[in-house]
Design an enzyme around this catalytic site. Structure first.
Site, PDB file in Angstrom:
ATOM      1  N   CYS A   1       9.406   4.130   4.083  1.00 28.57           N
ATOM      2  CA  CYS A   1       9.654   2.848   3.397  1.00 28.57           C
ATOM      3  C   CYS A   1      10.870   2.868   2.471  1.00 28.57           C
ATOM      4  CB  CYS A   1       8.429   2.430   2.608  1.00 28.57           C
ATOM      5  SG  CYS A   1       7.044   2.052   3.672  1.00 28.57           S
TER       6      CYS A   1
ATOM      7  N   LYS B   1       5.317  13.296   1.090  1.00 32.87           N
ATOM      8  CA  LYS B   1       4.574  13.337  -0.177  1.00 32.87           C
ATOM      9  C   LYS B   1       3.181  13.861   0.135  1.00 32.87           C
ATOM     10  CE  LYS B   1       2.423   8.821  -0.505  1.00 32.87           C
ATOM     11  NZ  LYS B   1       2.331   7.617  -1.306  1.00 32.87           N
TER      12      LYS B   1
ATOM     13  N   LEU C   1       0.816  -1.216   0.000  1.00 34.60           N
ATOM     14  CA  LEU C   1       0.000   0.000   0.000  1.00 34.60           C
ATOM     15  C   LEU C   1       0.850   1.266   0.000  1.00 34.60           C
ATOM     16  CD1 LEU C   1      -0.157   1.607   2.971  1.00 34.60           C
ATOM     17  CD2 LEU C   1      -1.517  -0.372   3.567  1.00 34.60           C
TER      18      LEU C   1
ATOM     19  N   GLY D   1      11.419   9.932  -0.095  1.00 34.32           N
ATOM     20  CA  GLY D   1      11.600   9.857   1.356  1.00 34.32           C
ATOM     21  C   GLY D   1      10.537   8.953   1.913  1.00 34.32           C
TER      22      GLY D   1
ATOM     23  N   ASN E   1      10.259  -2.078  -4.004  1.00 33.70           N
ATOM     24  CA  ASN E   1      10.635  -0.748  -3.520  1.00 33.70           C
ATOM     25  C   ASN E   1      11.994  -0.313  -4.072  1.00 33.70           C
ATOM     26  OD1 ASN E   1       8.288  -0.203  -2.236  1.00 33.70           O
ATOM     27  ND2 ASN E   1       9.036  -0.475  -0.163  1.00 33.70           N
TER      28      ASN E   1
ATOM     29  N   ARG F   1       8.371  11.176   8.169  1.00 31.36           N
ATOM     30  CA  ARG F   1       9.553  10.328   8.326  1.00 31.36           C
ATOM     31  C   ARG F   1      10.458  10.491   7.108  1.00 31.36           C
ATOM     32  NH1 ARG F   1       6.995   4.578   9.394  1.00 31.36           N
ATOM     33  NH2 ARG F   1       5.431   5.489   8.012  1.00 31.36           N
TER      34      ARG F   1
END
Ligand code: UDX
Length: 446
Positions: free
Chosen positions: A271, A334, A161, A268, A219, A341
């Protein structure tokens, strides 16, 4: 009897997963070790900003008018173990202090706390992002600790997600990946995800290591795409090219695609940065570090963006920040999130502040979190207040509300009409038409 589901850890991932499971029709019990989080959720309040999540929560948390009552919360491990047929592990795996590796202590302690109470058959399903090899190790630990012995099984089901789209991504996933060791585990997970499967979500069945790797590989690929276009921005900057046009043009090739090719101050969040680092660390332990050497470069291109933004701002205010007012639009990593974070926006704001600039930040949702991380920055209640008297305005998180700002109106309150677009998301022509100097990295100055 429909399956009874528990969700362990109620952060961005777990709170969304718990509400989504209730939406899919299951009885759900969520657990967190922080009582204040559980109290909030039980009152129908979401501890973070995630579009659509409060509505979903209130549609199911017991105690609301018209709610299904299928969703409850607790801090009691014995209750969770007694209740659940399926236990989803959704605790976080942050980067360790001073190391690249990820901190598995929350996962380990959740598995221990749960296992010792497991007296009835159950499937434990890991969703947290973990170093490859963890599922093998955790399965052995569960077998050692669970009183129900072989009636308790483990599966690995990574979560993809995106913050800001968490509800949508959980209810309608673009793929479901399950690492299993038995047909029984696969069948249980097919039952859990029956609705999205019926809608056509692909279901990929793998072994444990592959399931764990799918997440880190995905990722890493996304991070690589962002750093690729940001590297092109560096070249465009040197050569006088326009990276936004370049991205548009290469994106028309559907082997490349347009998504994740927005250049700017880089990635950023909770994750991407820590996942690529943990992946490098794990590859090193496995003797495969060479395979992931390129991720070091991806990380370093990404971190350079923040420094480059600071330099662009310094240049814009005449070579030094002392005594200069800098307005920063955006603090979240975002848009549509209040998560700060490893936020590039807040990092840039902090660097400028530490170099003597008078920084004023505004973000539609992330103010409280930003203040906690950076209490010494100035904060304003609106974009207009933030830019008042500014020598330069930095657009660092691409919220829709910032795109909708009226450049002429803002122009009336700034000291200098200079805007630096760190996200390549504003319309340069509109700002220039209102008398602003518009600059973005990797794009021509005028
Ligand atoms: C990411 C993955 O997308 C998701 O599948 C995984 O489960 C968790 O990590 P998230 O951290 O919510 O999700 O954010 P994402 O939308 O992937 O954006 C990551 C960062 O990349 C943000 O800082 C974003 O601003 C940046 N980004 C994204 C760019 O700089 N350019 C782009 O074109 C796209």
């Amino acid at each position: 009897m429909p399956l009874k589901i528990t969700v362990i850890g109620t952060g961005y991932l777990g709170a969304t997963h718990a509400a989504a499971m209730a939406e899919l029709g299951f009885e759900v019990l969520g657990l967190d070790v922080l009582p204040e989080k559980i109290e909030m959720l039980a009152r129908g309040e979401v501890p973070m900003y995630e579009p659509g999540l409060d509505e979903l929560l209130r549609a199911h948390v017991a105690g609301f008018e018209g709610s299904s009552g299928r969703l409850r919360f607790t801090t009691d491990w014995a209750e969770v173990a007694e209740f659940g047929d399926v236990h989803f592990l959704c605790v976080n795996t942050p980067q360790k202090h001073g190391e690249y590796a990820c901190d598995m202590s929350y996962v380990d302690s959740a598995v221990e706390s749960l296992s010792e109470h497991l007296r009835r058959p159950a499937l434990v399903v890991g969703k947290s992002t973990v170093p490859v090899g963890s599922a093998d190790r955790l399965a052995a630990r569960i077998a050692e600790l669970a009183p129900a012995g072989a009636d308790v099984e483990l599966a690995w089901n990574p979560e993809f997600l995106r913050e800001g789209f968490a509800v949508e991504d959980t209810l309608h996933p673009d793929r479901i990946v399950v690492g299993v060791r038995s047909e029984h585990a696969e069948k249980v997970l097919r039952d859990v995800y029956a609705k999205p499967l019926a809608e056509g979500s692909p279901f990929v069945v793998t072994d444990f290591p592959t399931a764990e790797l799918v997440k880190t590989a995905a990722n890493s690929f996304l991070a690589t795409k962002v750093s690729f276009i940001n590297a092109m921005a560096e070249v465009c900057e040197a050569a006088g090219g326009d990276v936004a046009k370049l991205a548009e043009a290469i994106g028309h090739d559907d082997r490349i695609g347009r998504k994740f090719l927005r250049s700017g101050i880089g990635f950023g969040g909770g994750c991407l940065p820590k996942d690529i680092r943990a992946f490098m660390a794990r590859a090193g332990e496995l003797g495969a570090s060479q395979a992931l050497m390129f991720l070091r470069e991806i990380d370093s291109i990404n971190m350079r963006r923040r420094a480059a933004m600071v330099e662009l701002a310094r240049e814009a205010v005449g070579g030094g920040f002392l005594g200069k007012r800098v307005a920063v639009l955006g603090a979240a990593f975002k848009p549509d999130s209040d998560d700060v974070r490893d936020s590039p926006a807040l990092n840039v704001a902090g660097q400028i502040h530490l170099q003597g600039g008078q920084v004023t930040v505004y973000d539609p949702k992330a103010m409280a979190n930003a203040r906690k991380v950076f209490p010494t920055l100035g904060y304003a209640d609106s974009a207009r207040d933030a830019v008042r008297g500014a020598d330069v305005v930095l657009h660092l998180t691409e919220w829709r509300a910032f795109r909708d700002l009226d450049p002429a109106e803002l122009g009336d309150v700034v000291a200098q009409r200079v805007i630096l677009d760190g996200r390549n998301a504003l319309d340069p022509a509109r700002w220039r038409a209102a008398g602003w100097t518009y600059r973005a990295m990797g794009r021509p100055a005028a």
